[in-house]
Design a protein around this motif. Structure first.
Motif, PDB file in Angstrom:
ATOM      1  N   LYS A  31      54.854  31.929  38.274  1.00  0.00           N
ATOM      2  CA  LYS A  31      54.519  31.264  37.010  1.00  0.00           C
ATOM      3  C   LYS A  31      53.542  32.108  36.190  1.00  0.00           C
ATOM      4  O   LYS A  31      53.654  32.174  34.963  1.00  0.00           O
ATOM      5  CB  LYS A  31      53.935  29.877  37.277  1.00  0.00           C
ATOM      6  N   ALA A  32      52.580  32.737  36.855  1.00  0.00           N
ATOM      7  CA  ALA A  32      51.614  33.567  36.137  1.00  0.00           C
ATOM      8  C   ALA A  32      52.316  34.722  35.422  1.00  0.00           C
ATOM      9  O   ALA A  32      51.993  35.042  34.269  1.00  0.00           O
ATOM     10  CB  ALA A  32      50.560  34.107  37.103  1.00  0.00           C
ATOM     11  N   GLU A  33      53.288  35.338  36.072  1.00  0.00           N
ATOM     12  CA  GLU A  33      54.031  36.438  35.454  1.00  0.00           C
ATOM     13  C   GLU A  33      54.845  35.932  34.266  1.00  0.00           C
ATOM     14  O   GLU A  33      54.866  36.571  33.199  1.00  0.00           O
ATOM     15  CB  GLU A  33      54.954  37.093  36.490  1.00  0.00           C
ATOM     16  N   GLN A  34      55.505  34.786  34.437  1.00  0.00           N
ATOM     17  CA  GLN A  34      56.327  34.234  33.361  1.00  0.00           C
ATOM     18  C   GLN A  34      55.481  33.823  32.162  1.00  0.00           C
ATOM     19  O   GLN A  34      55.821  34.119  31.006  1.00  0.00           O
ATOM     20  CB  GLN A  34      57.117  33.031  33.888  1.00  0.00           C
ATOM     21  N   ILE A  35      54.368  33.136  32.433  1.00  0.00           N
ATOM     22  CA  ILE A  35      53.519  32.653  31.341  1.00  0.00           C
ATOM     23  C   ILE A  35      52.820  33.811  30.643  1.00  0.00           C
ATOM     24  O   ILE A  35      52.689  33.823  29.416  1.00  0.00           O
ATOM     25  CB  ILE A  35      52.494  31.627  31.871  1.00  0.00           C
ATOM     26  N   ALA A  36      52.379  34.813  31.404  1.00  0.00           N
ATOM     27  CA  ALA A  36      51.737  35.980  30.794  1.00  0.00           C
ATOM     28  C   ALA A  36      52.699  36.694  29.855  1.00  0.00           C
ATOM     29  O   ALA A  36      52.319  37.119  28.752  1.00  0.00           O
ATOM     30  CB  ALA A  36      51.243  36.930  31.882  1.00  0.00           C
ATOM     31  N   SER A  37      53.961  36.816  30.275  1.00  0.00           N
ATOM     32  CA  SER A  37      54.968  37.445  29.422  1.00  0.00           C
ATOM     33  C   SER A  37      55.218  36.604  28.176  1.00  0.00           C
ATOM     34  O   SER A  37      55.282  37.134  27.049  1.00  0.00           O
ATOM     35  CB  SER A  37      56.263  37.623  30.216  1.00  0.00           C
ATOM     36  N   TRP A  38      55.351  35.281  28.356  1.00  0.00           N
ATOM     37  CA  TRP A  38      55.554  34.359  27.226  1.00  0.00           C
ATOM     38  C   TRP A  38      54.387  34.444  26.250  1.00  0.00           C
ATOM     39  O   TRP A  38      54.577  34.530  25.028  1.00  0.00           O
ATOM     40  CB  TRP A  38      55.697  32.944  27.774  1.00  0.00           C
ATOM     41  N   LEU A  39      53.175  34.458  26.777  1.00  0.00           N
ATOM     42  CA  LEU A  39      51.980  34.486  25.944  1.00  0.00           C
ATOM     43  C   LEU A  39      51.867  35.791  25.174  1.00  0.00           C
ATOM     44  O   LEU A  39      51.548  35.806  23.981  1.00  0.00           O
ATOM     45  CB  LEU A  39      50.749  34.286  26.841  1.00  0.00           C
ATOM     46  N   GLN A  40      52.153  36.895  25.829  1.00  0.00           N
ATOM     47  CA  GLN A  40      52.058  38.185  25.153  1.00  0.00           C
ATOM     48  C   GLN A  40      53.096  38.311  24.046  1.00  0.00           C
ATOM     49  O   GLN A  40      52.800  38.842  22.964  1.00  0.00           O
ATOM     50  CB  GLN A  40      52.226  39.327  26.153  1.00  0.00           C
ATOM     51  N   LEU A  43      51.609  36.251  21.120  1.00  0.00           N
ATOM     52  CA  LEU A  43      50.352  36.742  20.544  1.00  0.00           C
ATOM     53  C   LEU A  43      50.513  38.055  19.791  1.00  0.00           C
ATOM     54  O   LEU A  43      49.737  38.342  18.873  1.00  0.00           O
ATOM     55  CB  LEU A  43      49.304  36.924  21.653  1.00  0.00           C
ATOM     56  N   ARG A  44      51.503  38.862  20.167  1.00  0.00           N
ATOM     57  CA  ARG A  44      51.603  40.181  19.546  1.00  0.00           C
ATOM     58  C   ARG A  44      51.945  40.119  18.065  1.00  0.00           C
ATOM     59  O   ARG A  44      51.760  41.102  17.343  1.00  0.00           O
ATOM     60  CB  ARG A  44      52.605  41.040  20.303  1.00  0.00           C
ATOM     61  N   GLN A  45      52.413  38.938  17.579  1.00  0.00           N
ATOM     62  CA  GLN A  45      52.638  38.830  16.138  1.00  0.00           C
ATOM     63  C   GLN A  45      51.314  38.686  15.380  1.00  0.00           C
ATOM     64  O   GLN A  45      51.283  38.796  14.165  1.00  0.00           O
ATOM     65  CB  GLN A  45      53.563  37.659  15.830  1.00  0.00           C
ATOM     66  N   TYR A  46      50.220  38.450  16.112  1.00  0.00           N
ATOM     67  CA  TYR A  46      48.894  38.394  15.495  1.00  0.00           C
ATOM     68  C   TYR A  46      48.193  39.752  15.489  1.00  0.00           C
ATOM     69  O   TYR A  46      47.207  39.928  14.764  1.00  0.00           O
ATOM     70  CB  TYR A  46      47.988  37.419  16.255  1.00  0.00           C
ATOM     71  N   GLY A  47      48.644  40.688  16.317  1.00  0.00           N
ATOM     72  CA  GLY A  47      47.997  41.990  16.418  1.00  0.00           C
ATOM     73  C   GLY A  47      48.114  42.551  17.827  1.00  0.00           C
ATOM     74  O   GLY A  47      48.873  42.040  18.657  1.00  0.00           O
ATOM     75  N   HIS A  48      47.347  43.595  18.101  1.00  0.00           N
ATOM     76  CA  HIS A  48      47.393  44.250  19.413  1.00  0.00           C
ATOM     77  C   HIS A  48      46.772  43.347  20.478  1.00  0.00           C
ATOM     78  O   HIS A  48      45.654  42.859  20.320  1.00  0.00           O
ATOM     79  CB  HIS A  48      46.633  45.573  19.373  1.00  0.00           C
ATOM     80  N   VAL A  49      47.509  43.118  21.555  1.00  0.00           N
ATOM     81  CA  VAL A  49      47.062  42.237  22.636  1.00  0.00           C
ATOM     82  C   VAL A  49      46.482  43.076  23.773  1.00  0.00           C
ATOM     83  O   VAL A  49      47.109  44.028  24.236  1.00  0.00           O
ATOM     84  CB  VAL A  49      48.228  41.387  23.174  1.00  0.00           C
ATOM     85  N   SER A  50      45.289  42.708  24.229  1.00  0.00           N
ATOM     86  CA  SER A  50      44.657  43.398  25.348  1.00  0.00           C
ATOM     87  C   SER A  50      44.216  42.380  26.391  1.00  0.00           C
ATOM     88  O   SER A  50      44.008  41.204  26.074  1.00  0.00           O
ATOM     89  CB  SER A  50      43.453  44.219  24.871  1.00  0.00           C
ATOM     90  N   GLY A  62      45.220  33.726  33.723  1.00  0.00           N
ATOM     91  CA  GLY A  62      44.953  35.004  33.079  1.00  0.00           C
ATOM     92  C   GLY A  62      44.401  34.800  31.685  1.00  0.00           C
ATOM     93  O   GLY A  62      44.360  33.675  31.167  1.00  0.00           O
ATOM     94  N   GLN A  63      43.977  35.891  31.081  1.00  0.00           N
ATOM     95  CA  GLN A  63      43.341  35.821  29.774  1.00  0.00           C
ATOM     96  C   GLN A  63      43.776  37.015  28.926  1.00  0.00           C
ATOM     97  O   GLN A  63      43.932  38.127  29.442  1.00  0.00           O
ATOM     98  CB  GLN A  63      41.815  35.816  29.935  1.00  0.00           C
ATOM     99  N   MET A  64      43.989  36.784  27.613  1.00  0.00           N
ATOM    100  CA  MET A  64      44.385  37.837  26.688  1.00  0.00           C
ATOM    101  C   MET A  64      43.602  37.692  25.394  1.00  0.00           C
ATOM    102  O   MET A  64      43.215  36.584  25.016  1.00  0.00           O
ATOM    103  CB  MET A  64      45.892  37.775  26.397  1.00  0.00           C
ATOM    104  N   VAL A  65      43.395  38.825  24.711  1.00  0.00           N
ATOM    105  CA  VAL A  65      42.580  38.844  23.494  1.00  0.00           C
ATOM    106  C   VAL A  65      43.263  39.697  22.426  1.00  0.00           C
ATOM    107  O   VAL A  65      43.820  40.754  22.730  1.00  0.00           O
ATOM    108  CB  VAL A  65      41.172  39.420  23.779  1.00  0.00           C
ATOM    109  N   VAL A  66      43.219  39.208  21.198  1.00  0.00           N
ATOM    110  CA  VAL A  66      43.588  40.010  20.031  1.00  0.00           C
ATOM    111  C   VAL A  66      42.296  40.219  19.252  1.00  0.00           C
ATOM    112  O   VAL A  66      41.806  39.292  18.596  1.00  0.00           O
ATOM    113  CB  VAL A  66      44.653  39.304  19.167  1.00  0.00           C
ATOM    114  N   GLN A  67      41.726  41.411  19.351  1.00  0.00           N
ATOM    115  CA  GLN A  67      40.400  41.668  18.780  1.00  0.00           C
ATOM    116  C   GLN A  67      40.414  41.709  17.251  1.00  0.00           C
ATOM    117  O   GLN A  67      39.530  41.171  16.602  1.00  0.00           O
ATOM    118  CB  GLN A  67      39.862  43.005  19.319  1.00  0.00           C
TER     119      GLN A  67
END
Length: 217
Positions: A31-40, A43-50, A62-67
């Motif tokens: 689930k973590a792999e699936q959700i991380a892929s879905w989330l990325q 989010l990438r339509q907002y900018g660079h995801v890190s 997990g956690q992701m940021v668009v600075q």
């Protein structure tokens, strides 16, 4: 050596817990792999995801940021928290409370919102405390889709209730808490992931962007 009934029960319960831990561990990994892929993807339509900071304590997710996010955002931080499937008893208690895999977001905007807005279940303690401590400027209240409460104050115009209602209607039972305030992070969102993932990540984050644009006018 012969074992009595009590010892067999202990062995049986231990075996169930061990098997439950193994099954839950691998389920959460998938689930973590699936959700991380879905989330990325969203989010990438907002900018660079890190990657964000590792989650603290026993939390799984997990956690992701668009600075440097595009307008109307300035910074976007998202974390997903998975149910404690590794511990069957704790997982059952978690489910009985109505809790599911969750998405938590903190959104900093380029334009300060004109309103303070709270969306939550009437039973939400934080929502109740917020409204009871409003002071000299009380919140106006209305009922939203699915029985949630929408409360708002400040702003020269009426809060963008139609945009909020439209978002809540599209994702019924998803939003646990939505808060809008004047200082960064301006928007806090806590939502149940299974109900968000009924649509694609791109669709959800596009709708979220439309909502945020209405809130930041």
């Amino acid at each position: 050596m012969e074992l009595d009934l009590g010892q067999w029960i202990v062995i049986g319960v231990s075996a169930v817990l061990i098997l439950g831990y193994i099954a839950g561990y691998y389920t959460n990994r998938q689930k973590a792999e699936q959700i991380a892929s879905w989330l990325q993807q969203g989010l990438r339509q907002y900018g660079h995801v890190s990657p964000g900071e590792p989650l603290r304590g026993m939390a799984t997710g997990g956690q992701m940021v668009v600075q440097k996010a595009k307008e109307p955002f300035r910074r976007v931080e998202a974390a997903f928290l998975l149910e404690p499937r590794e511990n069957p008893l704790f997982w059952l208690f978690h489910r009985l409370q109505g809790r599911r895999d969750e998405l938590v977001m903190w959104l900093s905007l380029r334009t300060r919102p004109a309103w303070e807005i709270e969306v939550a279940s009437p039973a939400d303690r934080g929502f109740t405390r917020k409204l009871s401590g409003a002071g000299d400027t009380p919140f106006k209240e209305d009922e939203g889709p699915g029985g949630v409460r929408i409360a708002w104050r400040n702003g020269e115009e009426e809060a963008p209730l139609e945009a909020i209602r439209s978002f809540l209607t599209r994702y019924p039972r998803a939003v646990v808490r939505l808060s809008v305030r004047g200082k960064a992070p301006h928007i806090f969102l806590r939502a149940r992931l299974p109900f968000l993932r009924t649509s694609s990540a791109e669709a959800f984050f596009s709708r979220l962007e439309k909502l945020v644009s209405a809130l930041s006018r």
